[in-house]
Design a protein around this motif. Sequence first.
Motif, PDB file in Angstrom:
ATOM      1  N   THR A 166       0.838  -1.196   0.000  1.00 39.00           N
ATOM      2  CA  THR A 166       0.000   0.000   0.000  1.00 39.00           C
ATOM      3  C   THR A 166       0.873   1.246   0.000  1.00 39.00           C
ATOM      4  N   ASP A 167       0.220   2.418  -0.113  1.00 38.09           N
ATOM      5  CA  ASP A 167       0.946   3.662   0.100  1.00 38.09           C
ATOM      6  C   ASP A 167       0.902   3.986   1.594  1.00 38.09           C
ATOM      7  N   SER A 168       1.316   5.193   1.959  1.00 44.56           N
ATOM      8  CA  SER A 168       1.403   5.545   3.386  1.00 44.56           C
ATOM      9  C   SER A 168       0.127   6.152   3.940  1.00 44.56           C
ATOM     10  N   ASP A 169      -0.888   6.385   3.095  1.00 45.24           N
ATOM     11  CA  ASP A 169      -2.141   6.956   3.596  1.00 45.24           C
ATOM     12  C   ASP A 169      -2.870   5.943   4.474  1.00 45.24           C
ATOM     13  N   PRO A 170      -3.325   6.345   5.659  1.00 41.47           N
ATOM     14  CA  PRO A 170      -4.049   5.401   6.529  1.00 41.47           C
ATOM     15  C   PRO A 170      -5.396   5.034   5.923  1.00 41.47           C
ATOM     16  N   ILE A 171      -5.808   3.798   6.142  1.00 38.69           N
ATOM     17  CA  ILE A 171      -7.090   3.317   5.635  1.00 38.69           C
ATOM     18  C   ILE A 171      -8.194   3.702   6.618  1.00 38.69           C
ATOM     19  N   SER A 172      -9.345   4.062   6.120  1.00 41.91           N
ATOM     20  CA  SER A 172     -10.452   4.465   7.003  1.00 41.91           C
ATOM     21  C   SER A 172     -11.691   3.640   6.672  1.00 41.91           C
ATOM     22  N   LYS A 173     -11.603   2.356   6.959  1.00 41.16           N
ATOM     23  CA  LYS A 173     -12.715   1.429   6.745  1.00 41.16           C
ATOM     24  C   LYS A 173     -13.013   0.745   8.080  1.00 41.16           C
ATOM     25  N   ASP A 220      -3.572  -4.827   7.344  1.00 42.37           N
ATOM     26  CA  ASP A 220      -4.774  -5.601   7.030  1.00 42.37           C
ATOM     27  C   ASP A 220      -5.114  -5.506   5.546  1.00 42.37           C
ATOM     28  N   LEU A 221      -5.121  -4.283   5.014  1.00 42.58           N
ATOM     29  CA  LEU A 221      -5.530  -4.079   3.628  1.00 42.58           C
ATOM     30  C   LEU A 221      -4.625  -4.833   2.660  1.00 42.58           C
ATOM     31  N   SER A 222      -3.299  -4.724   2.860  1.00 41.12           N
ATOM     32  CA  SER A 222      -2.369  -5.380   1.939  1.00 41.12           C
ATOM     33  C   SER A 222      -2.498  -6.900   2.004  1.00 41.12           C
ATOM     34  N   THR A 223      -2.715  -7.427   3.220  1.00 43.12           N
ATOM     35  CA  THR A 223      -2.843  -8.881   3.371  1.00 43.12           C
ATOM     36  C   THR A 223      -4.159  -9.389   2.786  1.00 43.12           C
ATOM     37  N   LEU A 224      -5.230  -8.647   3.002  1.00 48.14           N
ATOM     38  CA  LEU A 224      -6.534  -9.032   2.453  1.00 48.14           C
ATOM     39  C   LEU A 224      -6.512  -9.017   0.924  1.00 48.14           C
ATOM     40  N   ARG A 225      -5.835  -8.040   0.350  1.00 44.21           N
ATOM     41  CA  ARG A 225      -5.745  -7.975  -1.111  1.00 44.21           C
ATOM     42  C   ARG A 225      -4.950  -9.161  -1.664  1.00 44.21           C
ATOM     43  N   ALA A 226      -3.841  -9.489  -1.003  1.00 43.73           N
ATOM     44  CA  ALA A 226      -3.062 -10.657  -1.444  1.00 43.73           C
ATOM     45  C   ALA A 226      -3.893 -11.927  -1.330  1.00 43.73           C
ATOM     46  N   SER A 227      -4.654 -12.032  -0.235  1.00 44.04           N
ATOM     47  CA  SER A 227      -5.499 -13.212  -0.035  1.00 44.04           C
ATOM     48  C   SER A 227      -6.574 -13.308  -1.112  1.00 44.04           C
ATOM     49  N   GLY A 277       2.064  -4.046   3.818  1.00 41.70           N
ATOM     50  CA  GLY A 277       1.580  -2.734   4.191  1.00 41.70           C
ATOM     51  C   GLY A 277       2.248  -1.632   3.383  1.00 41.70           C
ATOM     52  N   GLU A 278       2.633  -0.573   4.094  1.00 43.16           N
ATOM     53  CA  GLU A 278       3.282   0.583   3.459  1.00 43.16           C
ATOM     54  C   GLU A 278       4.804   0.521   3.563  1.00 43.16           C
ATOM     55  N   TYR A 279       5.352  -0.609   4.029  1.00 43.84           N
ATOM     56  CA  TYR A 279       6.754  -0.662   4.426  1.00 43.84           C
ATOM     57  C   TYR A 279       7.686  -1.258   3.365  1.00 43.84           C
ATOM     58  N   ASN A 280       7.203  -1.377   2.157  1.00 45.51           N
ATOM     59  CA  ASN A 280       8.055  -1.851   1.062  1.00 45.51           C
ATOM     60  C   ASN A 280       7.836  -0.973  -0.184  1.00 45.51           C
ATOM     61  N   PRO A 281       8.004   0.358  -0.043  1.00 48.64           N
ATOM     62  CA  PRO A 281       7.733   1.247  -1.181  1.00 48.64           C
ATOM     63  C   PRO A 281       8.815   1.136  -2.249  1.00 48.64           C
ATOM     64  N   ILE A 282       8.435   1.401  -3.501  1.00 51.55           N
ATOM     65  CA  ILE A 282       9.422   1.452  -4.582  1.00 51.55           C
ATOM     66  C   ILE A 282       9.773   2.893  -4.921  1.00 51.55           C
ATOM     67  N   THR A 283       9.031   3.851  -4.356  1.00 49.17           N
ATOM     68  CA  THR A 283       9.335   5.264  -4.496  1.00 49.17           C
ATOM     69  C   THR A 283       8.720   5.971  -3.296  1.00 49.17           C
ATOM     70  N   LYS A 313       2.444   7.531  -4.847  1.00 54.25           N
ATOM     71  CA  LYS A 313       1.521   6.697  -4.080  1.00 54.25           C
ATOM     72  C   LYS A 313       0.884   5.628  -4.968  1.00 54.25           C
ATOM     73  N   ALA A 314       0.536   6.015  -6.191  1.00 52.22           N
ATOM     74  CA  ALA A 314      -0.085   5.055  -7.107  1.00 52.22           C
ATOM     75  C   ALA A 314       0.874   3.919  -7.430  1.00 52.22           C
ATOM     76  N   ARG A 315       2.161   4.219  -7.595  1.00 52.44           N
ATOM     77  CA  ARG A 315       3.150   3.172  -7.888  1.00 52.44           C
ATOM     78  C   ARG A 315       3.361   2.249  -6.687  1.00 52.44           C
ATOM     79  N   ASN A 316       3.264   2.802  -5.486  1.00 50.96           N
ATOM     80  CA  ASN A 316       3.461   1.977  -4.287  1.00 50.96           C
ATOM     81  C   ASN A 316       2.263   1.090  -3.995  1.00 50.96           C
ATOM     82  N   ARG A 317       1.074   1.495  -4.440  1.00 57.67           N
ATOM     83  CA  ARG A 317      -0.119   0.658  -4.259  1.00 57.67           C
ATOM     84  C   ARG A 317      -0.117  -0.406  -5.345  1.00 57.67           C
ATOM     85  N   ARG A 318       0.388  -1.574  -5.013  1.00 57.08           N
ATOM     86  CA  ARG A 318       0.551  -2.621  -6.020  1.00 57.08           C
ATOM     87  C   ARG A 318       0.459  -3.988  -5.355  1.00 57.08           C
TER      88      ARG A 318
END
Length: 295
Positions: free
Chosen positions: A199-206, A214-221, A244-250, A258-263
Amino acid sequence: MVKRINIPMMLLSLIFVSACGVSKKTYLALETQYKDLGTLYQKGQVDLAESRARVKSLEDQLEQERKNNQNLREALAKLQGTLDNSISQNSQGNANISKLVDEINASNKYIQHLVNTKAKSDSLNVVLTNNLTRSLSREELKDVDVKVLKGVVYISLSDNMLYKSGSYEISEKAGETLSKIAKIIQDYKDYDVLIEGNTDSDPISKPNIRNNWDLSTLRASSVVQALQNTYAVDPKRLTAGGRGEYNPITNNSSPDGKARNRRTQIIITPKLDQFMELIDQAPESDTTEANAVGL
């Protein structure tokens, strides 16, 4: 092959024909032909640029693998040098030297086996990457990045193509792309597949998602379950993980970053048990006897 079209000369010809008093119908036909040829020329330029980019990417991959193979060859040469020095510097302890020679020869065979295994794996990776790239359309390639790094195939999928906005549910748009990736995975059954959400660094509000972990793991699942349930990939080959947000490429300082990191990355690797078999084949060294002969 893209034919070059001399647009200025065509325009000059049209003006000349018009000046000569041709009929309006003929003029309009020529004008339409001119526009069609211009469109064809522009499309040819785009196709040529894309082809050159793909060739450059494959050349870079090939060069990297050549460097890796060279490192293994240098290690083999160094080990052979150790053998030569041992024989030339020691005139006694023939029995120990003989055993040491056998161990070094065994090590040489092991290293050569590693070189051959890696070369085979590299070749399969190149074929896998080429097959996948050719199966994707030009539009799909805008949202899918395929590359080989250190012998591992990485398929990076953008979140705007893969998921519904702000969700971990896979969109209908992603179905056709995932089906092509699943076919490649099915064709290479000796490989394991890790699905990694980012994900990017923006906090999720769900309300039902605590944070980006949670979001990154749920998406992978979600991708893992789609590969298993929709495309019949063996679940024993699949692993889902979130970073999560801890493996950014930029950096996340801009919307584009942010769009590139959300992958979501689909990482294809040789099965772990194959590596363990190679480790088990490594020859044991006898350091006591090596010390006895002065090494």
